[in-house]
Each structure stands twice: as structure tokens, then as C-alpha cells.
Write an enzyme that holds these catalytic residues in place. Structure first.
Site, PDB file in Angstrom:
ATOM      1  CG  ASN A   1      -0.088  -0.095   2.622  1.00 55.92           C
ATOM      2  OD1 ASN A   1       0.730  -1.079   2.789  1.00 55.92           O
ATOM      3  ND2 ASN A   1      -0.394   0.579   3.574  1.00 55.92           N
TER       4      ASN A   1
ATOM      5  CD  GLN B   1      -3.769  -0.024  -1.605  1.00 51.41           C
ATOM      6  OE1 GLN B   1      -4.012   0.320  -2.746  1.00 51.41           O
ATOM      7  NE2 GLN B   1      -3.842   0.424  -0.436  1.00 51.41           N
TER       8      GLN B   1
ATOM      9  CB  SER C   1     -10.459  -2.958   0.285  1.00 54.35           C
ATOM     10  OG  SER C   1     -10.945  -1.867   0.332  1.00 54.35           O
TER      11      SER C   1
ATOM     12  CB  THR D   1     -28.055  -7.242   9.168  1.00 58.76           C
ATOM     13  OG1 THR D   1     -28.704  -7.770  10.229  1.00 58.76           O
ATOM     14  CG2 THR D   1     -28.782  -7.002   7.935  1.00 58.76           C
TER      15      THR D   1
ATOM     16  CB  CYS E   1      -3.831   3.449   8.880  1.00 55.33           C
ATOM     17  SG  CYS E   1      -4.990   2.848   8.088  1.00 55.33           S
TER      18      CYS E   1
END
Lengths: 383, 373
Positions: free
Chosen positions: A158, A186, A206, A244, A330
Site C-alpha cells: 500500500n 490494493q 476491499s 446483517t 492509517c
């Protein structure tokens, strides 16, 4: 051709997150509006429609990586997928096998999962990488013991965009009879991936890194792989992931995979061209600039550069119209120096002089030329 | 509400998203940005995140920093019970699947208290259970039952539990937006909530936790949510949750009508079928739900017949595995397998209309008459 006016600021941080593709948003809309059912409601057609949407999305994700539909489970994102993959597989093999192998340059959430396992008494090997950011496959093979349950190596990094030799790693893991997980957040939709040909047992995916929505990801788990859930509840996703499901979000990741399958070659050509032209512009104008990580084994949409002698945060502050970053989103909020660049052998001043420029499907040549021009000017001012 | 020519009476499974929420979510999805990025796109996403946190905090009266966003109620429940640091768990036999399986996998002692025929916890039994290792105990229960809507007397339970030194977690997923919730006023230590039960989207929830608790998700990573829950936040979903939470006052207003319609419906069915029963009717319960026993007609048959009449109801909670099972909640309250396997749930919500209830009554009576003619 008339030049369209440039919209500022320019977004060049495609590794942090990508804009949602219009086709993806369009596919999601029915499930936010008319077909809002709970996919686990078995009693009525709102539930059935929602379930059908989830299953369609599952098929789309599976198709992207040559998996079976029932080998895909949906999660809240790649972080959850990585946590589930690593802890789930490690726990399922404990105590017979109490060792896992990963790499120093993995995403923060992979390393956090590994450290959590260490705290519980597991052994973890954190492999070094070479100056090119790649692991030595011979070293990997030597690190695998009879106690090893899992090898986790990211496909596309990343921060620096290097591509590990996934096929070779998969072959070693198969030969040594250990499971292979790859964080492909990625990579999916950007480079061709085939879980069968590459011997991948578990793969994290992702939504928001592939022009889909945030809050959704997927995990490919090869049929028969021992893995236990992170949390408990209604037993959805074959008991592996309760809660859910959101048909809108699942449709988003499914559609993003579908779009990426269709556009992959076109995207790659577009991004490679922009990347080459940009790097050429920068290198022609500036002497003391270097590209971090392998120059050949890389995804061209991720350009990590060191501008010797400057401070990257000052550069970023000067580039008001251009959204780039010093590394992973992050850690950028926490202002910590990049452990990925450190693993490549960069010094502290070099790390502080590095930025990541992320190019994507929506990036234009005009934007890249503007970025190159401004980066060159700002770097000169700061040197 | 009629959508796709169907009458939707299953709001406790999931609610349609409010149109204002869809508009906001669409806008936020188009904006992009990762809230952890420090550039303009990131800052905008971060502002969306914090605005939603403030809106939710205001709606339930807690401090914004107590709100930890999750992927939904199930994750919030797991996080509460597994990370609060307690070694003993007290819960009941009428919980949602999410808490039931948490109890199954809890690494420590678990005491499952029976509920009485009204679905309520017996305070004496609770006191008894709290005589053991109470300072190491967490009590985790539904505030409002998802099937019957029965509301536990949370302030009284908190008083008993806290007097013994135990922590209290409530799953308020069904209660939110249907009764006024005051986190500080209730005195609980932790509370789970979810967006898709209040006109928000699926895939987003939150755990509300007092700051002194060692809360940590099983999902670790980039240090988001002050290190308590990793992963890039679902900004569009969270923004939608925030807006839906700000509309709770309107929801509560609507609940007054729903309660009147529901009561009228129960009255009409009782008059028509003296054997019919409404679980939890005698105690305080949510205004929008009715758990109805139809003598001699299985839940499965009822579900099919309602479906033929284009009415969507459920035979319990939506989480079960794809087949209609006897409700464990009804069983816990009545101890009667026959009642448990002939009970269905109808639940109303923000977009329900009076005529929806009329259609339900007509279909119910028709089914009852067919069996009892």
C-alpha cells in the site's frame, strides 16, 4: 480539442481510498431505495431480493479472482478480512501449529493481528524485505517449520506499490503444506489474480480501494480451509461472519469487481502511461529524486518518491491544490515515520523526504502534468 | 407502506432507508476521501464522521467520545461482552441470536436466567445470580426484545447490578427510535445500537461505552476510533446513521400513531378469535410490534399465506438460518411448543400507513376462519 478546466484540489491519493465509480453507485442505488430488505429475512420477497443481490455480488467477486461463489464471504472491509484471515486460521490450527509468518512491510492491520497473536503465545516470524521491497522466497521456505500454520504476504504494497511474487510464494506454501493468505486490498481489480493458479488459500479484498464503497470488503476462503470466526451472532456467511449484510454495500463491491474485470487492461494502460510520463517529467527536472521499491515489480499507480534533502510534510503543505500523502492513511494521521520505508533501508531523513503519489482510473493527464509542474517547483523552492 | 405492490410489516428485521438519508449518503459517497488522510479530502471525510458522532451522542444523551462505530449491532455486542474485561456473563434465555452465540463462545462462566411469562427478568433471580463473583460479572441483555418488543426495566436492573459491582451492557438495537433512550439516564455501562433499524443503512452500528472501560474490537488495524476499532470508516453509512439519529424525535412522534393502530389491531383480532394471544401485551413494550399467536396454524403456514396476500411479516428474528423455526423467545415466555410454533411477528415503522394494518387484519382473520370454520 479544448482543454477542460482543471478541478482543484487534485486527488492523487488512490491508495488511501478511491472515488466511487459512477457505474458502481448506480448499481447500489436500488438497494438503498426500493429493495431495502434484510437478506436474512426468509419470509418475504424483500428478503429474497436482498439475498439475490448479495449472491450476485458474491458471484462477481468470485469471478474476478477465479474462485467459487461459495468461497467468498462479505465483511466490513479489508481490515476485518485481514483480522479474520490471520486470527481465524491461526486459532483454528492451535495448539498443533502455533507459528505464522508475515512480512515487516505488511499493512498495519496485518501486523496488529500478528502482534495480538504473539501476546496470546503464538510465534510470529516477521520477514525482512530487500531494498526493492520484495521478500526472498528462499528465506521464506527456510522459515516454514512443522509448527507453521499460515504465511501472510501482501500482493501489492500500500505504501510503495511493489508486487510480491505471489505465484512463487503460493507454490512454496503448497509444497510445505502451510496455508497462504494474501492481503490483496490494493491489488484486486488492478492486476490479474487467480487463486487457483497462484495457490492462494485466503485472500482479503476491499471495496473502497477498487472504486467501490467504504464499509465493505470480502474474504476469499478456499473450500475446506480451517478457520474460525472473529465474532458470533446470527450465523450468517456460513457461520464465519455474523451480522446483517448490507445488500447495497455487497452490490457495491460486486459491481466494482465487475467493472474492474472489464476495464482492467484499459485502466492499466492509462495508469502506466500517466505514471511513466510523470516520472519522466520529475526525473528530467530534478536530480536528487529516487523511486522507492522495485522499479519493475510494481503497480504503476503507486509512486513513492524520496526528494533528498527536503521535508515531505513541508512539500505537502506547499502543494495546497494536490492531495498526496506521506504514506498509509492509517499512520499519516498519527505522524509516525513509515516502517515500510525503514524496512527498505531508508534513513530517517530519507523517510522524512518521501511522499506517495497515487494515480487511478479517474486521473487525467492534465492533472498529472499540473502535479508534476507544481511538485518540481515546490521541491526546488525547498531545496 | 406499499412498495413493489407489497405491504411491508417487518420493520424489526430492517427498515427502508429514509429518503433524506439516501440523499446524504449519495452525496457523501460522491465526495470520497479517507478520514485518516490529512489532506482536504480526508479532512472533509473526518468532519462527516465527527458530525455523525455528535448527532448520535445528542440523540441518546452521551458524550461523543463514547460512540465507537462498528459494522453493525452484532459486532457491537461482541465487542462489549468480549472486551469489557469480565470473566462471568449473565444473560437471559430470550436474547437475540447475536447475544446467544456470544454466550455460547464466552470464555468463562455463563449464567442464563429464565424470563417470566411476560418476558421480564426476575429481580430476585438476578440478585441471586449476582451473589457470585459479581465484581467480575457483566450482565448483557436486550433492552427491547426484537420479537415481542418487551422492555426490561433497565434502570432497576442497573441499580441491582451496580450495587453488586457488575457491569451492564444493553442491546438497544430494537429500542432505538421507538422509545426515548437516555444513555446517561439509564446508567448502563455499554449499549449497542444499529442504523438499519431506524431508517438508516445496513452495515453500520455503534457501541456506546463509558470511557473508563478497556473496550477493544476484535478488528485491529490502523488505529481508527481512538485505537478501539480498526478499519477505514464507512463514512457514507455513518453519515446516514447520524442523520437518521437526528430524526429520532420524528420517529417517536410517529410511534404514538403506530401504538394506537397496533392496539386497535390486537383488540379486533381478540374479539374475532378468543384464543389468540399477544406476547408481552401485559407489560411495557415497544409501540410498533406485535407478536401474535394464531391457534392451530403454524408460523410457516401463516408466513406463506401472508405472502400470498402480499404482506411481509416474519416468524421471529431475521437472523436464523433460512428456515422457519419455533421462536425461542416465545418458548422462553410460554414454555409451550405449540404457541411458539404458531406465532408470527408484525412490526410497523416510519413509513407505515393505517391501511397496512387493515390489510394485515383482513388476512389474519381470513386465515383464522379457514382453519376454524
Amino acid at each position: 480539442m479544448t482543454k477542460s478546466t482543471l478541478k482543484l484540489p487534485i486527488y492523487l491519493d488512490y491508495q488511501a481510498t478511491t472515488p466511487i465509480d459512477g457505474r458502481v453507485l448506480e448499481a447500489m442505488m436500488p438497494y438503498l431505495t426500493n429493495d431495502f430488505g434484510n437478506p436474512h429475512s426468509v419470509e418475504h420477497s424483500f428478503g429474497w431480493k436482498a439475498e439475490a443481490a448479495v449472491e450476485k455480488a458474491r458471484k462477481q467477486v468470485a469471478g474476478m479472482i477465479n474462485a467459487e461463489q461459495n468461497e467468498i464471504i462479505f465483511t466490513s472491509g479489508a481490515t476485518e478480512s485481514n483480522n479474520l484471515a490471520i486470527k481465524g486460521v491461526a486459532f483454528a490450527h492451535y495448539p498443533a501449529r502455533n507459528h505464522i509468518i508475515t512480512v515487516k512491510t505488511e499493512h498495519e492491520c496485518v501486523l496488529a493481528s500478528a502482534r495480538a497473536l504473539e501476546k496470546m503465545g503464538f510465534d510470529v516470524t516477521y520477514m525482512d524485505v530487500g531494498p526493492d521491497g520484495l521478500i526472498d522466497t528462499g528465506e521464506l521456505e527456510a522459515a516454514i517449520t512443522t509448527k507453521t500454520s499460515l504465511v501472510s504476504v501482501m500482493t501489492v504494497n500500500n505504501e510503495i506499490g511493489v508486487i510480491q511474487n505471489i505465484k512463487a510464494i503460493g507454490a512454496i506454501c503448497r509444497k510445505k503444506n502451510v496455508l497462504f493468505h494474501t492481503d490483496a486490498a490494493q491489488a484486486v481489480g488492478k492486476i490479474p489474480l487467480d487463486v487457483v493458479a497462484m495457490n492462494i488459500d485466503v485472500m482479503s479484498i476491499s471495496g473502497h480501494k477498487i472504486y467501490g464503497p467504504k464499509g465493505v470488503g470480502a474474504l476469499y476462503v478456499k473450500k475446506g480451509t480451517p478457520i474460525i470466526p472473529l465474532f458470533d451472532g446470527g450465523g450468517q456467511e456460513n457461520g464465519l461472519r455474523s451480522g446483517t449484510l448490507s445488500p447495497a454495500l455487497c452490490t457495491g463491491v460486486g459491481a466494482a469487481c465487475e467493472v474492474a474485470s472489464v476495464d482492467m487492461d484499459k485502466d492499466m494502460k492509462h495508469i502506466s502511461n500517466l505514471s511513466d510520463r510523470f516520472l519522466n517529467n520529475i526525473k528530467t527536472a530534478l536530480n536528487s529524486v529516487s523511486l522507492n521499491g522495485s522499479a519493475t515489480e510494481r503497480y504503476p499507480g503507486n509512486i513513492n518518491l524520496t526528494f533528498q534533502g527536503i521535508k515531505a510534510d513541508l512539500l505537502i503543505a506547499d502543494l495546497k491544490d494536490i492531495a498526496i500523502s506521506t504514506g498509509s492513511a492509517c499512520s499519516s494521521a498519527k505522524h509516525k515515520p513509515s516502517y515500510v520505508l525503514k524496512a527498505l533501508g531508508l534513513s530517517k531523513p530519507e523517510i522524512d523526504a518521501s511522499v506517495r503519489i497515487g494515480i487511478g482510473r479517474m486521473t487525467t493527464q492534465q492533472e498529472m502534468d499540473y502535479a508534476a509542474e507544481h511538485i518540481i517547483r515546490c521541491v526546488r523552492n525547498l531545496s | 407502506m406499499t412498495k413493489n405492490n407489497l405491504i411491508y410489516l417487518d420493520y424489526n428485521a430492517t427498515t427502508p432507508i429514509r429518503p433524506e438519508v439516501i440523499d446524504l449518503m449519495t452525496e457523501v459517497m460522491k465526495e470520497g476521501g479517507n478520514p485518516s488522510s490529512v489532506h482536504a479530502y480526508g479532512r472533509k471525510a473526518k468532519a462527516r464522521l465527527e458530525a455523525a458522532r455528535a448527532s448520535i451522542a445528542q440523540a441518546i444523551n452521551c458524550r461523543p467520545q463514547m460512540v465507537i462505530f462498528t459494522s453493525g449491532g452484532t459486532e457491537a455486542n461482541n465487542m462489549a461482552v468480549f472486551s469489557c474485561g469480565k470473566k462471568r456473563l449473565i444473560t437471559t434465555n430470550a436474547e437475540h441470536d447475536s447475544l446467544r452465540s456470544v454466550a455460547d463462545r464466552f470464555n468463562g462462566e455463563v449464567d442464563i436466567m429464565p424470563v417470566n411469562e411476560d418476558g421480564l427478568i426476575d429481580f430476585n433471580e438476578l440478585k441471586q445470580s449476582l451473589k457470585k463473583k459479581s465484581e467480575h460479572t457483566v450482565l448483557s441483555i436486550l433492552y427491547a426484545n426484537n420479537e415481542t418488543g418487551v422492555l426490561q426495566d433497565v434502570p432497576a436492573i442497573v441499580e441491582i447490578a451496580h450495587a453488586a459491582g457488575a457491569l451492564v451492557h444493553i442491546d438497544a438495537i430494537q429500542a432505538l427510535g421507538k422509545v426515548q433512550i437516555d444513555f446517561m439516564g439509564l446508567g448502563v455501562d455499554m449499549m449497542s445500537i444499529s442504523a438499519h433499524k431506524i431508517g438508516g443503512p445496513q452495515g453500520v452500528g455503534a457501541l456506546i461505552a463509558r470511557e473508563n472501560l478497556p473496550i477493544k474490537s476484535v478488528i485491529l488495524g490502523g488505529g481508527q476510533e481512538v485505537g478501539r476499532r480498526g478499519g477505514t470508516e464507512n463514512i457514507a453509512g455513518i453519515a446516514g446513521f447520524g442523520l437518521a439519529a437526528s430524526m429520532i424525535p420524528a420517529s417517536l412522534e410517529k410511534m404514538k400513531s403506530l401504538a394506537a393502530w397496533r392496539d386497535e389491531m390486537e383488540e379486533k383480532l381478540s374479539r374475532h378469535a378468543p384464543g389468540a394471544r399477544f406476547l408481552g401485551k401485559n407489560v411495557s413494550r415497544l409501540p410498533n410490534v406485535s407478536s401474535i399467536y394464531m391457534p392451530d396454524v403454524s408460523s410457516e403456514t401463516q408466513v406463506m399465506n401472508f405472502d400470498l396476500d402480499k404482506i411481509c411479516i416474519s416468524a421471529g428474528s431475521a437472523c436464523s438460518s433460512g428456515k422457519v423455526k419455533a421462536s425461542h423467545v416465545c418458548l422462553a415466555m410460554t414454555g409451550d411448543e405449540k404457541i411458539a410454533s404458531s406465532t408470527i411477528r408484525m412490526s410497523l415503522g416510519w413509513n407505515s400507513e393505517y391501511s397496512d394494518v387493515g390489510a394485515f387484519i383482513a388476512s389474519w382473520k381470513k386465515q383464522y376462519d379457514k382453519k376454524h370454520a
